[in-house]
Design a protein around this motif. Structure first.
Motif, PDB file in Angstrom:
ATOM      1  N   PRO A 157       0.330  -0.948  -0.272  1.00  0.00           N
ATOM      2  CA  PRO A 157       0.046  -0.154  -0.127  1.00  0.00           C
ATOM      3  C   PRO A 157       0.701   0.551   0.089  1.00  0.00           C
ATOM      4  N   ALA A 158       1.758   1.182   0.239  1.00  0.00           N
ATOM      5  CA  ALA A 158       2.610   2.562   0.845  1.00  0.00           C
ATOM      6  C   ALA A 158       3.425   2.812  -0.648  1.00  0.00           C
ATOM      7  N   TRP A 159       3.303   1.778  -1.801  1.00  0.00           N
ATOM      8  CA  TRP A 159       3.831   2.047  -3.233  1.00  0.00           C
ATOM      9  C   TRP A 159       2.607   2.855  -4.208  1.00  0.00           C
ATOM     10  N   VAL A 160       1.750   1.975  -3.880  1.00  0.00           N
ATOM     11  CA  VAL A 160       0.611   2.719  -4.197  1.00  0.00           C
ATOM     12  C   VAL A 160       0.679   3.967  -4.177  1.00  0.00           C
ATOM     13  N   ARG A 161       0.585   4.346  -2.972  1.00  0.00           N
ATOM     14  CA  ARG A 161       0.426   6.307  -2.172  1.00  0.00           C
ATOM     15  C   ARG A 161       1.009   6.444  -2.888  1.00  0.00           C
ATOM     16  N   ILE A 162       2.562   6.305  -3.368  1.00  0.00           N
ATOM     17  CA  ILE A 162       3.994   6.971  -3.832  1.00  0.00           C
ATOM     18  C   ILE A 162       3.382   7.113  -5.465  1.00  0.00           C
ATOM     19  N   PHE A 163       2.799   6.344  -5.610  1.00  0.00           N
ATOM     20  CA  PHE A 163       1.772   6.416  -6.993  1.00  0.00           C
ATOM     21  C   PHE A 163       1.350   7.821  -7.532  1.00  0.00           C
ATOM     22  N   ALA A 164       0.401   7.566  -6.623  1.00  0.00           N
ATOM     23  CA  ALA A 164      -0.857   8.187  -6.773  1.00  0.00           C
ATOM     24  C   ALA A 164      -0.709   9.401  -6.568  1.00  0.00           C
ATOM     25  N   ASP A 165       0.673   9.773  -5.619  1.00  0.00           N
ATOM     26  CA  ASP A 165       1.355  11.045  -5.052  1.00  0.00           C
ATOM     27  C   ASP A 165       2.300  11.662  -6.138  1.00  0.00           C
ATOM     28  N   VAL A 166       2.880  10.710  -6.970  1.00  0.00           N
ATOM     29  CA  VAL A 166       3.913  11.284  -8.045  1.00  0.00           C
ATOM     30  C   VAL A 166       3.530  11.445  -8.663  1.00  0.00           C
ATOM     31  N   LEU A 167       2.407  10.849  -9.443  1.00  0.00           N
ATOM     32  CA  LEU A 167       1.178  11.262 -10.679  1.00  0.00           C
ATOM     33  C   LEU A 167       0.328  11.889 -11.222  1.00  0.00           C
ATOM     34  N   GLY A 168      -0.729  12.151  -8.974  1.00  0.00           N
ATOM     35  CA  GLY A 168      -1.160  12.972  -9.091  1.00  0.00           C
ATOM     36  C   GLY A 168      -2.228  12.420  -9.610  1.00  0.00           C
ATOM     37  N   ARG A 169      -2.864  11.620  -9.204  1.00  0.00           N
ATOM     38  CA  ARG A 169      -3.858  10.517 -10.034  1.00  0.00           C
ATOM     39  C   ARG A 169      -4.643   9.854  -8.896  1.00  0.00           C
ATOM     40  N   PRO A 170      -5.434   9.794  -8.535  1.00  0.00           N
ATOM     41  CA  PRO A 170      -6.378   8.315  -8.056  1.00  0.00           C
ATOM     42  C   PRO A 170      -5.845   7.036  -9.138  1.00  0.00           C
ATOM     43  N   VAL A 171      -5.555   6.376  -7.790  1.00  0.00           N
ATOM     44  CA  VAL A 171      -4.865   5.106  -8.288  1.00  0.00           C
ATOM     45  C   VAL A 171      -5.846   4.148  -7.256  1.00  0.00           C
ATOM     46  N   VAL A 172      -6.620   3.091  -8.494  1.00  0.00           N
ATOM     47  CA  VAL A 172      -7.785   1.970  -7.608  1.00  0.00           C
ATOM     48  C   VAL A 172      -6.908   1.042  -7.849  1.00  0.00           C
ATOM     49  N   ALA A 173      -7.516  -0.134  -7.100  1.00  0.00           N
ATOM     50  CA  ALA A 173      -6.763  -1.202  -6.543  1.00  0.00           C
ATOM     51  C   ALA A 173      -7.903  -2.320  -7.326  1.00  0.00           C
ATOM     52  N   SER A 174      -7.034  -3.002  -8.689  1.00  0.00           N
ATOM     53  CA  SER A 174      -8.587  -3.830  -8.920  1.00  0.00           C
ATOM     54  C   SER A 174      -8.218  -4.902  -8.694  1.00  0.00           C
ATOM     55  N   THR A 175      -9.911  -5.449  -8.635  1.00  0.00           N
ATOM     56  CA  THR A 175      -9.435  -6.930  -7.782  1.00  0.00           C
ATOM     57  C   THR A 175      -9.985  -7.518  -8.248  1.00  0.00           C
TER      58      THR A 175
END
Length: 501
Positions: free
Chosen positions: A418-436
């Motif tokens: 989850p920390a890496w998902v947070r990094i991606f959202a903040d770096v790209l400035g976009r919402p990141v949806v976790a596909s299930t």
């Protein structure tokens, strides 16, 4: 399987075959694109690699692995196997195999990861206008693609070159073994770099330069053109599939996009396994953004994006090399670390660079180490560095600040952290949806088959399963924008110095 259990899953049933770079899978999907529980099989394997850059597999072993998975699914399905209406296939791309006149392999199955043709890719770039080839085919003249692969075969294996009657991919070889003949879909052909992406024909200028006759390549078809009538011994092995239509193989990346609901520009697929990719399905663009590729999904849709050679492999390498401890403790430390709070600038190219710069020989670099640098700081900086490379790809895909889209993330390399998902959202400035979606690639192949059968009017009729959404933090995004510029500065200095020649 009991009829009561099957009644919960609307017809038609689709049998899927997914041949990836680390496993073969088979499974059943219902008429709404949902996996039928308990009716799946998987067999892992490893590509053969060597210090000279080889990355190969045995083509007959690849077919038999997939066949054993089909055996298992049909056995578990029992009488329900008679309800299968079609077979959908996806494979890793791009793969390459030379055959003799009788259809027997002359080479191993050579995969996209094989880099023995680096010298040949460079020679092609000197001899041809790479920009023009990129515009026509959507692919650069690089090691992953068929032009350099064919040039390598001609230079290093002249006897095989002289004996080769046909050149095929894994999907075509599977069809050849099953039906005695084979075609190639626009989807898979476009991943080889020899398809005119707009006219959907083999690219005549490249074939002429390479000395390849169009007759040595498979007939081109779209993804909705099946074969029917299994040849022996497979007809006897799978009687339930004898008269079932088999659709041509599609590229695994295209299938993964569709299976995760990324069918237009509002949802970009962010996939992170061993390596990474960012892709968007859209109508074929007039021009391809610099450093990115444009493949086909089918005659309607193109797949535009970029792929990186680093992803989960970097995370795993750093964890092992730095001897980090308990994964839960490491995750907690990562999450607590401030954005760009380590003073490091990293080029994360432990396996060379693909998109967007394609500096294949560039090496990983860590700049800014001090006595105060900790292992967790290096890991955090490495994960941020990967996200910075995706930010460059995303900007070229989007091209405008107000572009309204979200990133749909899949792959254990990313979602386990989850920390890496947070990094991606903040770096790209976009919402990141976790596909299930547990198997988005197989699901995407099934959806294409359902549409081809007329069971779906459009791929968007069945939504994908989405999980939690990670919203970007504007303050962190601003910090990361400066860090991206710092990485760009270091990258350009190394290129100018010749470290990535």
């Amino acid at each position: 399987m009991s009829s009561d259990h099957l009644s919960q899953h609307p017809s038609p049933l689709i049998l899927t075959i997914d041949i990836g770079s680390s496993s073969a899978r088979a499974g059943l999907y219902d008429g709404r694109g949902r996996a039928v529980p308990g009716l799946a099989a998987q067999e892992p394997y490893e590509l053969r690699t060597a210090p000279d850059g080889a990355a190969e597999d045995d083509p007959d072993a690849a077919v038999e692995r997939a066949a054993r998975c089909v055996d298992a699914v049909l056995a578990r399905a029992g009488a329900a196997a008679g309800c299968i209406a079609a077979v959908a296939v996806d494979t890793m791309v791009s793969t390459f195999l030379a055959l003799d006149g009788a259809g027997r392999p002359l080479t191993p199955l050579i995969t996209y990861a094989d880099t023995r043709n680096g010298e040949d890719a460079e020679a092609l770039r000197r001899a041809l206008d790479e920009g023009e080839a990129h515009d026509r085919t959507g692919c650069l003249l690089r090691t992953s693609y068929w032009p350099a692969r064919l040039a390598w075969l001609r230079r290093t294996r002249p006897a095989i070159w002289a004996a080769a009657a046909r050149y095929v991919t894994l999907g075509e070889y599977l069809e050849l073994r099953l039906f005695g003949r084979a075609r190639v879909s626009y989807s898979v052909a476009s991943w080889g770099g020899l398809l005119d992406r707009c006219r959907l024909v083999w690219d005549a200028p490249l074939l002429a330069h390479l000395g390849v006759d169009e007759g040595q390549l498979a007939p081109l078809v779209d993804v909705d053109e099946p074969l029917v009538g299994l040849a022996e011994p497979f007809a006897a092995r799978w009687p339930a599939l004898r008269g079932v239509p088999w659709f041509p193989a599609v590229g695994d990346g295209a299938a993964a996009n569709l299976g995760s609901g990324c069918t237009d520009h509002s949802r970009m697929a962010l996939t992170m396994g061993t390596t990474g990719a960012l892709r968007v399905a859209q109508p074929a663009p007039e021009t391809v953004p610099p450093g990115l590729w444009c493949y086909r999904v089918d005659r309607r849709l193109a797949l535009v994006g970029g792929a990186t050679s680093e992803g989960g492999n970097l995370y795993a390498w750093l964890r092992q090399t730095l001897r980090l401890g308990d994964p839960a403790a490491v995750e907690a430390e990562l999450a607590a670390f401030p954005p760009d709070g380590h003073g490091l600038t990293i080029l994360p190219f432990i396996a060379g660079e693909r998109s967007p710069g394609w500096a294949g020989n560039v090496q990983a670099t860590i700049h800014g180490l001090t006595l105060a640098t900790t292992p967790i700081a290096i890991l955090r900086a490495g994960l941020e560095a990967v996200a910075y490379r995706f930010a460059v790809i995303e900007q070229r895909l989007c091209g405008r600040p107000g572009c309204d889209h979200r990133l749909v993330a899949s792959g254990s390399g990313l979602l386990r952290s989850p920390a890496w998902v947070r990094i991606f959202a903040d770096v790209l400035g976009r919402p990141v949806v976790a596909s299930t979606e547990p198997e988005a690639t197989s699901r995407g192949a099934a959806l294409l088959a359902l549409r081809s059968l007329g069971a779906l009017g459009a791929l968007e009729e069945v939504g994908a399963a989405d999980g939690p959404v990670c919203e970007p933090d504007p303050a962190r995004h601003a910090i990361y924008r400066e860090a991206i510029e710092r990485q760009r500065w270091l990258y350009e200095r190394l290129l100018a110095r010749g470290d990535a020649a």
